[in-house]
Scaffold this active site. Structure first.
Site, PDB file in Angstrom:
ATOM      1  CB  ILE A 468     -29.933 -47.958 -25.219  1.00 20.27           C
ATOM      2  CG1 ILE A 468     -29.745 -46.562 -24.625  1.00 20.27           C
ATOM      3  CG2 ILE A 468     -29.694 -47.899 -26.713  1.00 20.27           C
ATOM      4  CD1 ILE A 468     -28.302 -46.028 -24.796  1.00 20.27           C
ATOM      5  N   GLY A 469     -32.864 -48.644 -23.075  1.00 23.99           N
ATOM      6  CA  GLY A 469     -33.237 -48.757 -21.667  1.00 23.99           C
ATOM      7  C   GLY A 469     -33.542 -47.398 -21.079  1.00 23.99           C
ATOM      8  N   PRO A 619     -40.468 -37.202 -15.813  1.00 24.53           N
ATOM      9  CG  PRO A 619     -41.441 -35.651 -14.381  1.00 24.53           C
ATOM     10  CD  PRO A 619     -41.690 -36.417 -15.651  1.00 24.53           C
ATOM     11  CE  LYS A 688     -30.153 -26.741 -22.081  1.00 26.81           C
ATOM     12  NZ  LYS A 688     -29.420 -26.011 -21.028  1.00 26.81           N
ATOM     13  CD  GLU A 692     -23.687 -39.329 -22.760  1.00 23.44           C
ATOM     14  OE1 GLU A 692     -23.392 -40.362 -23.380  1.00 23.44           O
ATOM     15  OE2 GLU A 692     -23.342 -38.197 -23.158  1.00 23.44           O
TER      16      GLU A 692
HETATM   17 MO1  MOS Z   1     -22.929 -42.412 -25.688  1.00 22.48          MO
HETATM   18  S1  MOS Z   1     -21.136 -42.832 -24.870  1.00 22.48           S
HETATM   19  O1  MOS Z   1     -22.552 -41.384 -26.984  1.00 22.48           O
HETATM   20  O2  MOS Z   1     -23.781 -43.818 -26.061  1.00 22.48           O
END
Ligand code: MOS
Length: 732
Positions: A468-469, A619, A688, A692
């Protein structure tokens, strides 16, 4: 393959390809505009017609009548689908049947029709000729009113508690009891929701923009009542999702229905002004936080309650999630309360839960540090915990929050911050620094892939994982190259197609670690196939430089592959490691702002993020993720706010002119530092999520910097100048 014991040394640890800051392998396609996005697929859909979605003009009520006659007679119109002629629609895992409204209307701009015509303009023009008579019903559109009737949500953990919060808070020598609010926010991704649907007999193909391919297939099949095997989703490139494309949306359903009615492939893109009310958004919250501490800064009581709203049957914003885990304290409580609102559906947006939760908690921590006369970093450090504070028998798999904060303080020049707010001037600018902890849980998700080695030494990876980018193509290629001892150029990655093995998909920052772990598992199978063919013991075979070696015998992989090639397919699944150990990611966000002493305008001057998120697979792509997330955090702090028309029940600023997000001119120099770590509990990749984590805490760090600059505390986001202008220090 099952991952149920901590990872030991494995081929990934060689770090010949993994862990390097490589350019995105899909970069040239993006920069030359040749990566096909959902609306741009041409193969097999040369004859496509255009669908235009008409949204409901009321927020709640029902359609009394619909007159399609003028629209049907309009130039170029091929078909019009409404709830009247769509046929039966069933619920998917979400209530996807409601993607087409009528006769009942649940929210503003819920789709009520799709008009299919020869051209986009004809479809759009004809849609305006549909006459809909509505019977309006009263709706609830104001969270602060609806809060009074909010109840504990049923499908999630509403409450948590340990010790005796009430007594401990009452007895605490230093206390804070404040309420914060966060607004409704839009994902505002670049690429709109768009789908081309084509039927071949009873088989449906959707070229779409969707983060979770397998969920999309399941929901489309369930909604239309057709077998899953008859639905194919293709979504190789996605122009941003941020959670707004986790689930099937109206573009896909209306394209499928339109194509069935028109007996032609149909292209549907939601127009920008439709997206904000037709799709999902991050719900507003009201959060009350209470903290009690000893005079030397030990938290003895922490309470966090959050109110949010959603359509009937919806869910809460999990804004207390981080408070259950972030700081020590013997006596604690959290509570989620959900109100019914008749606004468009609230749902996941980048770091759902933690992003808005930390917007409140990390201001509260700043306020509490001030009450205690402590440095805000020292206060956080004093309340670090290496175990889940609600379940002290569960340790964190890794937790280096303190190092993130301390390293960040050193690199950012935190010691130069004036503890007393409103004291630092740079010409007309009041200058301040703010900090916040970053926290986001690390979820691991089952993920599959298949890999195929051909006799030219090319390795093809196929998985329904999406990019998604984020850089999925690149980290997946790096993983496969490392596992098979091949250079990156010898790996071809194919993503986002439901004909490939089911992956973790892109969500909840689990995609990078989980999808590469699936590729790891598939490569282990391929290594075994190669070894078996050569009579090698696969545990001892070494894959390097395009060869496989055992002792002094070395065979090129091209030869091992043979004329027919060799393949491996597997799915990485997880045991209970993530129950035994709390897996989370940590960081520290540092922000310096200037506030114009005359106008109150806020400019961000410097930003730094220090992140501890396991092994960083690449990185460069990880840094891009964090920088993007920090930018989004500035939007949350200063700009983003879906304004509700509380009489009519819709988001007024439903385009990119009215819904403000940061642009280049708003963003200063940004730095990102990753702590060098590996987490053996997370997967064989020891990585990990990070995409987000980067947003979590940024808005509070910014708000805290504004307070440090001005001495004016604003607890309602976004921190716009009208909220502090009349309280700024006197000009001098
Ligand atoms: Mo995320 S808000 O689970 O794409």
């Amino acid at each position: 393959m099952k991952f149920n014991t901590p990872a030991t040394t494995n081929p990934i640890d060689q770090l010949k390809v993994v862990g390097h800051p490589l350019d995105r392998i899909d970069g040239p396609l993006k920069t030359t505009g040749t990566a096909p996005y959902a609306y741009e697929h041409h193969e097999g859909v040369a004859n496509a017609a255009y669908g235009h979605v008409l949204g409901a003009a009321i927020a709640k009520g029902r359609i009394a009548s619909m007159d399609l006659s003028r629209a049907k007679a309009a130039p170029g119109v091929i078909a019009i689908v409404t709830a009247e002629n769509a046929g039966r629609l069933d619920k998917g895992s979400k209530n996807t049947a409601k993607l087409l409204g009528g006769p009942d209307i649940e929210h503003y701009h819920q789709a009520v029709a799709v008009v299919v015509a020869e051209s986009f303009e004809q479809a759009r023009a004809a849609a305006q000729l549909i006459r809909v008579d509505y019977v309006k019903a009263d709706g609830a559109f104001d969270l602060s009113d609806a809060r009074k009737s909010a109840t504990p949500p049923t499908d999630t953990q509403a409450d948590s508690a340990r010790g005796d919060f009430t007594a401990a808070f009452a007895a605490a020598p230093v206390t804070l009891d404040e309420t914060y609010s966060t607004p409704d926010q839009a994902h505002a991704m670049m690429e709109p929701h768009a789908t081309i649907a084509a039927w071949t007999g009873d088989k449906l193909t959707l070229w779409t923009s969707n983060q979770m391919i397998a969920w999309g297939v399941d929901d489309m099949a369930a909604t239309l009542g057709i077998p899953k095997q008859n639905v194919r989703l293709v979504s190789p490139f996605i122009g941003g999702g941020f959670g707004g494309k986790l689930f099937l949306r109206a573009d896909a359903l209306m394209a499928a229905l339109g194509a069935r009615a028109a007996r032609r492939p149909v292209k549907v893109a939601l127009s920008r002004p439709m997206m904000f009310n037709n799709t999902t958004h991050r719900p507003a919250t009201i959060q009350r936080i209470r903290i009690g501490a000893t005079p030397d800064g030990k938290i003895t009581a922490v309470g966090h309650e959050s109110w949010s709203g959603d359509l009937p049957g919806g869910g809460p914003e999990l804004a207390v999630q981080q408070t259950r885990l972030l700081y020590a304290g013997e006596n604690r409580m959290t509570a989620l309360r959900l109100a019914v609102l008749d606004l468009p559906e609230g749902n996941a947006m980048r770091a759902p839960g933690e992003a808005p939760g930390l917007m409140a908690l990390e201001i509260a921590m700043d306020e509490m540090a001030e009450k205690l006369g402590m440095d805000p970093i020292a206060f956080r450090v004093a309340n670090d915990t290496q175990v889940d504070p609600e379940h002290p028998d569960r340790p964190f798999s890794q937790r280096r929050l303190v190092e993130c904060l301390q390293l960040g303080a050193e690199r950012f020049g935190w010691s130069a911050r004036a503890a007393q707010p409103g004291r630092v001037r740079d010409g007309d600018w009041l200058v301040g620094m703010g900090v916040a902890a970053a926290f986001r849980n690390n979820l691991v998700m089952k993920s599959g892939a298949r890999v195929r080695l051909d006799n030219k030494g090319m390795l093809t990876v196929e998985t329904d994982m999406t990019d998604i980018g984020t850089g999925s193509y690149t980290v997946i290629a790096q993983t496969a190259a490392e596992m098979m001892g091949l250079p990156l150029e010898k790996v071809r990655v194919r993503l986002g197609d439901s004909s490939f093995p089911v992956s973790a998909g892109s969500g909840g920052q689990w995609g990078g670690n989980s999808s590469t772990a699936g590729v790891y598992a598939a490569c282990v199978k391929l290594r075994e196939a190669v070894a078996q063919k050569l009579g090698f013991n696969s545990a001892d075979a070494v894959f390097a430089n395009g060869d496989v070696r055992l002792g002094n015998r070395s065979v090129p992989l091209t030869e091992a592959a043979g004329a027919d090639g060799l393949s491996g397919e597997d799915t990485m699944e997880y045991g209970d490691l993530s129950e035994k150990y709390q897996q989370s990611t940590f960081g520290g966000h540092f922000v310096e702002v200037g506030v114009d002493v005359v106008t109150g305008e806020v400019r961000v001057r410097r930003m730094l993020a220090v992140c501890a998120a396991g092994r960083i697979l690449n990185p460069k792509t990880a840094r891009s993720q964090v920088i993007g997330a920090m930018t989004m955090g500035v939007g949350a702090a200063l700009m983003e706010d879906l304004k509700i028309d509380k009489r009519l029940g819709f988001f007024v600023n439903h385009d990119l002119a009215g819904y403000e997000v940061p642009v280049h001119a708003d963003i200063p120099h940004q730095d990102v530092i990753f702590l060098d770590e590996t987490d053996p509990m997370s997967s064989p990749m020891k990585a990990k999520g990070v995409g987000e984590l980067g947003i979590c805490g940024v808005a509070a760090a910014t708000a805290n910097a504004i307070y440090n600059a001005t001495g004016v505390r604003v607890r309602d986001y976004p921190v716009t100048l009208d909220k502090h202008l009349d309280r700024l220090p006197e000009l001098s």
